[in-house]
Write an enzyme that holds these catalytic residues in place. Structure first.
Site, PDB file in Angstrom:
ATOM      1  N   ASP A   8       0.896  -1.161   0.000  1.00  0.00           N
ATOM      2  CA  ASP A   8       0.000   0.000   0.000  1.00  0.00           C
ATOM      3  C   ASP A   8       0.931   1.206   0.000  1.00  0.00           C
ATOM      4  O   ASP A   8       1.522   1.549   1.025  1.00  0.00           O
ATOM      5  CB  ASP A   8      -0.874  -0.046   1.263  1.00  0.00           C
ATOM      6  CG  ASP A   8      -1.640   1.248   1.519  1.00  0.00           C
ATOM      7  OD1 ASP A   8      -1.616   2.148   0.657  1.00  0.00           O
ATOM      8  OD2 ASP A   8      -2.253   1.347   2.607  1.00  0.00           O
ATOM      9  N   LYS A  70       3.060  11.128  -3.640  1.00  0.00           N
ATOM     10  CA  LYS A  70       1.975  10.442  -4.366  1.00  0.00           C
ATOM     11  C   LYS A  70       1.058  11.441  -5.084  1.00  0.00           C
ATOM     12  O   LYS A  70       0.507  11.141  -6.139  1.00  0.00           O
ATOM     13  CB  LYS A  70       1.172   9.606  -3.366  1.00  0.00           C
ATOM     14  CG  LYS A  70       0.111   8.728  -3.983  1.00  0.00           C
ATOM     15  CD  LYS A  70      -0.436   7.801  -2.924  1.00  0.00           C
ATOM     16  CE  LYS A  70      -1.596   6.972  -3.404  1.00  0.00           C
ATOM     17  NZ  LYS A  70      -2.066   6.076  -2.335  1.00  0.00           N
ATOM     18  N   GLU A 147      -7.215   0.664  -4.259  1.00  0.00           N
ATOM     19  CA  GLU A 147      -7.190   0.571  -2.793  1.00  0.00           C
ATOM     20  C   GLU A 147      -8.516   0.057  -2.216  1.00  0.00           C
ATOM     21  O   GLU A 147      -8.507  -0.855  -1.375  1.00  0.00           O
ATOM     22  CB  GLU A 147      -6.808   1.926  -2.183  1.00  0.00           C
ATOM     23  CG  GLU A 147      -5.339   2.244  -2.420  1.00  0.00           C
ATOM     24  CD  GLU A 147      -4.985   3.722  -2.330  1.00  0.00           C
ATOM     25  OE1 GLU A 147      -5.865   4.517  -1.948  1.00  0.00           O
ATOM     26  OE2 GLU A 147      -3.845   4.067  -2.646  1.00  0.00           O
ATOM     27  N   ASP A 169     -12.286   6.178   3.193  1.00  0.00           N
ATOM     28  CA  ASP A 169     -10.834   6.128   3.433  1.00  0.00           C
ATOM     29  C   ASP A 169     -10.313   7.521   3.812  1.00  0.00           C
ATOM     30  O   ASP A 169     -10.161   8.389   2.953  1.00  0.00           O
ATOM     31  CB  ASP A 169     -10.158   5.596   2.155  1.00  0.00           C
ATOM     32  CG  ASP A 169      -8.636   5.515   2.286  1.00  0.00           C
ATOM     33  OD1 ASP A 169      -8.083   6.014   3.281  1.00  0.00           O
ATOM     34  OD2 ASP A 169      -8.010   4.953   1.368  1.00  0.00           O
TER      35      ASP A 169
END
Ligand code: AMP
Length: 596
Positions: A8, A70, A147, A169
């Site tokens: 992850d 990211k 994800e 999330d």
């Protein structure tokens, strides 16, 4: 072959897992942590630091530290690190390399293959950049998976009843909500939404501001101007925030935090959970809109959801869990650690691939088909600068759609196909992603030629657009491979703009459509007058002519850049009046054109 690990690769933290003895387990890093900060640094000695060590020195070495890389994946940005401009892929590869090494020392063998997760909204360019980062780190990236899909796999939802679930999330720096459908061997992302700049860091900041201001009141010392004190306060705030997830109050104790003329200053402050929740309530509330939008885009109501999974460390906060419960009317699933379940799901997918490599048909999870969605709508420009949508945002890939268009002027022999990406109703407010001309259309009155425009978007986000004149069979087309070359920030910006201008846009669209409708009517009535006007009674003919010129005046007065230049109601009345007075004429004209 060795194990295929699951990674992850998060915005603030990353996590690795592997399936051992049929069960997915978290691989601790070299420092003993179960997650690794996604921070990379090069210090004054030229040493490369990744993870916890890099995070700790971030304040004193701000220029030599990079976090949240990211967010830049798939962009052309080249942040500087260690005196060199580097691609986001390269910086991510430094994190991946450390994770690979940590996995190797845990497993006692070399690791070559991995499954890496990305947000469901990541486009093809961002996914490709993630793959490239893996390759740079010496990893064979066997699969990139979403994800929320990984979270569903970790909860074992892929082998059970068909259902629709929500994955909520909230991590350290980003918020994502996804609606996914789990069916027979297929996990499909129906819709995603989120806020690229909302996460645990914002909660830390609020508490930090509070601590600084209380400390200033007590001591008159402004810690905000003292970077070393600030770093200690920030760390203490994050720790206090975590404690408040289980305790109803905590003490922030920072001895010798600063110094003034009278001696050392110590921070000793008690923070109640209720106060922390008060300071951060609006942050929790900011997750409401994305949840509603995602549900709406998926065409679902909360009652159709069977589960809500919590992902991301920040969902450990009781106020967040309570908010989710009140939004969806059910208690969210909390069986797995929210900051670990994505990596666990990736490891399960890795083990499944390992089983197929070995020629075995079933592993800890069945091989599943993972479907992605397009993050923005795709349209073409039509009369009056309107963006006419062919593919809606959040459509599942691959997707193909055709629509018949026609010419806007008499005897027009070519049309320009202007391909757009974005959510705004008017063409010029969207992003142009391609243009081409279809030529050689048979000469005819406007509205007669039939031009079929087809959008074909494949699973890699590559868009093929073609236009065909159904009269002559002539066709033209283009392939747009960069249709997804937008960063999430740009996507979010497009969405924010769309919301901000929604009202003005809808007025513009309404009046533009009315204007087009009015123009079409005037053209038809004029043609009918030319063909059968002489057969009409004079009074009626004058009435039609009068209504016709009134409507033409409105069309003339209308300015697309000022949507209120002609109120919609005025257009509606003008159209209705002309339709009414020309009713007899139009029936006569249509009978005449059927029996020439
Ligand atoms: P992730 O990126 O999913 O690991 O999430 C990281 C974020 O979760 C950071 O902002 C952490 O401070 C936050 N976090 C981790 N554990 C807790 C906790 N027990 N209570 C509140 N926030 C937490």
């Amino acid at each position: 072959m060795g194990a295929i690990i699951g990674i992850d690769l998060g915005t603030t933290n990353s996590c690795i897992a592997v399936v051992e003895g049929g069960k997915p387990v978290i691989i601790p890093n070299a420092e003993g942590g179960r997650t690794t900060p996604s921070v990379v640094a090069i210090n004054k000695n030229g040493e490369r630091l990744v993870g916890e060590y890099a995070r700790r020195q971030a304040v004193t070495n701000a220029n030599g530290t990079i976090s949240s890389i990211k967010r830049q994946m798939g962009t052309e940005n080249r942040p500087e690190l260690g005196g060199k401009r580097r691609s986001p892929q390269e910086i991510s590869s430094m994190i991946l390399r450390k994770l690979k090494e940590d996995a190797e020392s845990y497993l006692g063998q070399s690791v070559t293959d991995a499954v890496i997760t990305v947000p469901a909204y990541f486009n093809d360019v961002q996914r490709q950049a993630t793959k490239d980062a893996g390759r740079m780190a010496g990893l064979n990236v066997r699969r990139i998976i979403n994800e929320p899909t990984a979270a569903a796999l970790a909860y074992g939802l892929d082998h059970g009843e068909s259902q629709k679930i929500m994955v909520y999330d909230l991590g350290g720096g980003t918020f994502d909500v996804s609606i996914i459908e789990i069916g027979e061997g297929v996990i499909e992302v129906l819709a995603t939404c989120g806020d690229n700049h909302l996460g645990g860091d914002d909660f830390d900041q609020r508490l930090c501001n509070y601590l600084v201001s209380e400390f200033k009141q007590q001591t008159r010392y402004n810690a905000a101007k003292d970077p070393v004190a600030m770093e200690r306060i920030r760390e203490a705030a994050e720790k206090a925030k975590r404690e408040l997830s289980t305790a109803s109050s905590t003490v922030v104790s920072l001895p010798f935090l600063a110094q003034n003329r009278s001696g050392p200053l110590h921070m000793e402050l008690t923070v109640q959970r209720s106060l922390f929740e008060q300071l951060t309530r609006d942050l929790v509330d900011r997750t409401t809109m994305p949840v509603k939008t995602a549900l709406n885009d998926a065409g679902l109501t909360v009652s159709q959801l069977s589960k809500v999974l919590l992902v991301g460390g920040s969902t450990r906060m009781p106020a967040v869990q309570e908010h989710v419960r009140s939004l969806v009317g059910m208690a969210p699933c909390k069986g797995l650690n929210p900051d670990e379940c994505v990596a666990l799901g990736a490891a399960i997918q890795g083990a499944t691939l390992g089983f197929s490599d070995a020629g075995l048909s079933s592993g800890p999870g069945t091989e599943i088909l993972l479907l992605d969605v397009t993050p923005l709508s795709l349209s073409i420009e039509t009369v009056g600068g309107v963006a006419t949508r062919l593919i809606e945002r959040n459509s599942t890939l691959p997707v193909r759609y055709s629509q018949i268009f026609t010419t806007a002027a008499n005897f027009q022999t070519n049309v320009e196909i202007h391909v757009l990406q974005g959510e705004r109703p008017m063409a010029r407010d969207n992003k142009t992603i391609g243009k081409f001309k279809l030529t050689g259309i048979k000469r005819a009155l406007r509205g007669i030629p039939q031009i079929e425009v087809t959008f074909d978007l494949d699973t890699n986000g590559i868009l093929k657009v073609s236009a065909r004149d159904l009269g002559t069979g002539r066709a033209q087309g283009i392939t747009i491979s960069s249709s997804s070359n937008l960063s999430e920030d740009e996507i979010q910006q497009v969405m924010r703009d769309a919301e901000q201008y929604a009202q003005e846009d809808s007025l513009r669209r309404e009046t533009m459509e009315l204007r087009n409708q009015a123009e079409e009517l005037t053209v038809r009535v004029k043609e009918a007058l030319r063909v059968c006007g002489k057969e009409m009674e004079r009074a009626n003919r004058n009435e039609v002519k009068n209504d016709l010129s009134n409507l033409e005046r409105l069309i003339h007065r209308y300015k697309p850049e000022r949507p209120d230049s002609v109120p919609a109601e005025e257009f509606r009345q003008g159209i209705s009046r002309l339709e009414h007075s020309s009713d007899g004429l139009m029936s006569r004209y249509s009978a005449a054109s059927q029996h020439p």
